[in-house]
Design a protein around this motif. Sequence first.
Motif, PDB file in Angstrom:
ATOM      1  N   TYR A 181       0.833  -1.203   0.000  1.00  0.00           N
ATOM      2  CA  TYR A 181       0.000   0.000   0.000  1.00  0.00           C
ATOM      3  C   TYR A 181       0.871   1.257   0.000  1.00  0.00           C
ATOM      4  O   TYR A 181       0.586   2.229  -0.695  1.00  0.00           O
ATOM      5  CB  TYR A 181      -0.918   0.041   1.225  1.00  0.00           C
ATOM      6  N   THR A 182       1.927   1.229   0.807  1.00  0.00           N
ATOM      7  CA  THR A 182       2.744   2.428   0.996  1.00  0.00           C
ATOM      8  C   THR A 182       3.586   2.741  -0.230  1.00  0.00           C
ATOM      9  O   THR A 182       3.791   3.906  -0.562  1.00  0.00           O
ATOM     10  CB  THR A 182       3.658   2.262   2.227  1.00  0.00           C
ATOM     11  N   GLU A 183       4.067   1.715  -0.946  1.00  0.00           N
ATOM     12  CA  GLU A 183       4.901   1.985  -2.128  1.00  0.00           C
ATOM     13  C   GLU A 183       4.095   2.695  -3.202  1.00  0.00           C
ATOM     14  O   GLU A 183       4.625   3.526  -3.949  1.00  0.00           O
ATOM     15  CB  GLU A 183       5.502   0.697  -2.679  1.00  0.00           C
ATOM     16  N   VAL A 184       2.801   2.409  -3.286  1.00  0.00           N
ATOM     17  CA  VAL A 184       1.949   3.058  -4.277  1.00  0.00           C
ATOM     18  C   VAL A 184       1.525   4.451  -3.806  1.00  0.00           C
ATOM     19  O   VAL A 184       1.353   5.365  -4.613  1.00  0.00           O
ATOM     20  CB  VAL A 184       0.704   2.187  -4.568  1.00  0.00           C
ATOM     21  N   GLU A 219       5.074   4.069  -6.711  1.00  0.00           N
ATOM     22  CA  GLU A 219       4.997   3.071  -7.785  1.00  0.00           C
ATOM     23  C   GLU A 219       3.608   3.148  -8.417  1.00  0.00           C
ATOM     24  O   GLU A 219       2.594   3.164  -7.701  1.00  0.00           O
ATOM     25  CB  GLU A 219       5.224   1.671  -7.208  1.00  0.00           C
ATOM     26  N   PRO A 220       3.493   3.235  -9.747  1.00  0.00           N
ATOM     27  CA  PRO A 220       2.173   3.201 -10.372  1.00  0.00           C
ATOM     28  C   PRO A 220       1.411   1.941  -9.948  1.00  0.00           C
ATOM     29  O   PRO A 220       1.978   0.846  -9.912  1.00  0.00           O
ATOM     30  CB  PRO A 220       2.489   3.195 -11.875  1.00  0.00           C
ATOM     31  N   ILE A 221       0.140   2.083  -9.665  1.00  0.00           N
ATOM     32  CA  ILE A 221      -0.617   0.961  -9.097  1.00  0.00           C
ATOM     33  C   ILE A 221      -0.692  -0.218 -10.069  1.00  0.00           C
ATOM     34  O   ILE A 221      -0.639  -1.376  -9.640  1.00  0.00           O
ATOM     35  CB  ILE A 221      -2.041   1.435  -8.698  1.00  0.00           C
ATOM     36  N   GLU A 222      -0.762   0.061 -11.359  1.00  0.00           N
ATOM     37  CA  GLU A 222      -0.825  -1.037 -12.339  1.00  0.00           C
ATOM     38  C   GLU A 222       0.456  -1.844 -12.315  1.00  0.00           C
ATOM     39  O   GLU A 222       0.433  -3.089 -12.364  1.00  0.00           O
ATOM     40  CB  GLU A 222      -1.067  -0.492 -13.731  1.00  0.00           C
TER      41      GLU A 222
END
Length: 460
Positions: A82-85, A452-455
């Motif tokens: 969750y946090t990286e996105v 990071e882009p969620i896709e």
Amino acid sequence: MKADQSESGALKRILGLRSLFAIAVGVVVAQVVFISILQGVGLGGSHFFVALLIAFILTLCYVFTFSELALMLPRAGSISAYTEVAIGHMPAIVATIAGYLAPAIFALSAELFLLEAVLNSLFPESFTQLGWLIIIVLMLLNILGVDFFAKVQNLLAYLMIVSLLVIGIAGLSQSEPQGGSIISILEGLKDLDFDVLSLTMLALWSFFGLEFVCPMIEETKNPSKNIPRSMLLAAVVLLIVYALVALAGYLTVSQAALSESEIPHTVLVAALFGKSGKIVLAILAITATCSTINTVLATIPRMLYGMAHNGQLPAVFTKLHLKTKTPWVAIVFVASLIMIPTILLSGQDDIILTLVISAATIWLVAYVISHINLIVLRKRYPNYQRPFKSPWYPFPQILGIIGMVYMILNNSPSPEMTLQVYMNAGLMTLVATIYAAIWVKFKMKKGWFEPEPIEKALKN
């Protein structure tokens, strides 16, 4: 990368609602929680029941947040995913290592020291190596498969719930209670003031860790329903169970006896069951400790497994057992880390409370980060599919952040302990931050706070 993926395979989806409920309560039904509940009653009397309700409300805030995040990003890494996105890889690594791995080491060390203290008081020198044995056996059972873990955890968790209900009902049925009365509880509530907030940290321990179901999402059947339901059901059941235990303590034993005892659950069980209470207490202590350790050895390794798949940890943590499909390297790693403090700090029972509060303080930071993640992702991806949406957004998240920050700033009973707690928490956070900064910059070759882009995150 292809070779690693084919070797590691995939996690198996076999966990249903019953098993997820057992996981959700697994960390919470610990001896340190019994202490916090009963000492809270001893210190605050009737006011502690209000503190328990406040803690329950703060729990619902983080349950709503984790439910939405977990189903939006259904990855084993949990908070790291969750946090990286939301805010980048470096805070993602820090949130997991400092917010979950470090507290697990602190809390489980305290739990093992407490188990040793309780058993030594009941049966001197009879269970000297029990802590090591518990860790090794549960480590092996977790490696043998998530189905083995689930069976053991179901047995432990439901046995604990029944045991606590028995204690609570026994306390209510006392013919000659030595503590307070129902009437005195109602009268005490007339004097309620803001001092009740100082009791909330003790009460909040009763609900820490329900989100431990989230790292198991890749092994969960029908996660869109079972993940939120398991946490909400666990929160409600625990409120009822621990309110009964607190009431049993209030009615059965004097407040002074509860507040002055380092292991007040021994006082309560002895008052309720007399000499036979020794066996009851031994079973309760062993079962509670096993439940907590078993849950941690299942969930934290899944977090590390997810982080490794995201490139935030060495690839060795992605390895799964060829037959059982469990992250065996991560399980052995976490079990080894738990053993280290139990060896270095053996016999120092006086540090149990400091270890517990240190763990709680870092854990609260992770909860704050999770609420921030949800707020950021709501703004960045307003139209993204969410199988679960937090009710009354953003009020639970704002309330959760305010409540958790207050608890961080008011986390211990003395200035000396506060200093030690902040030093412990600060050291763990510093170590995690240094590792994260170096790894993200030089290994991942990304910006520290580059989301990071969620896709892309979901494809990793």
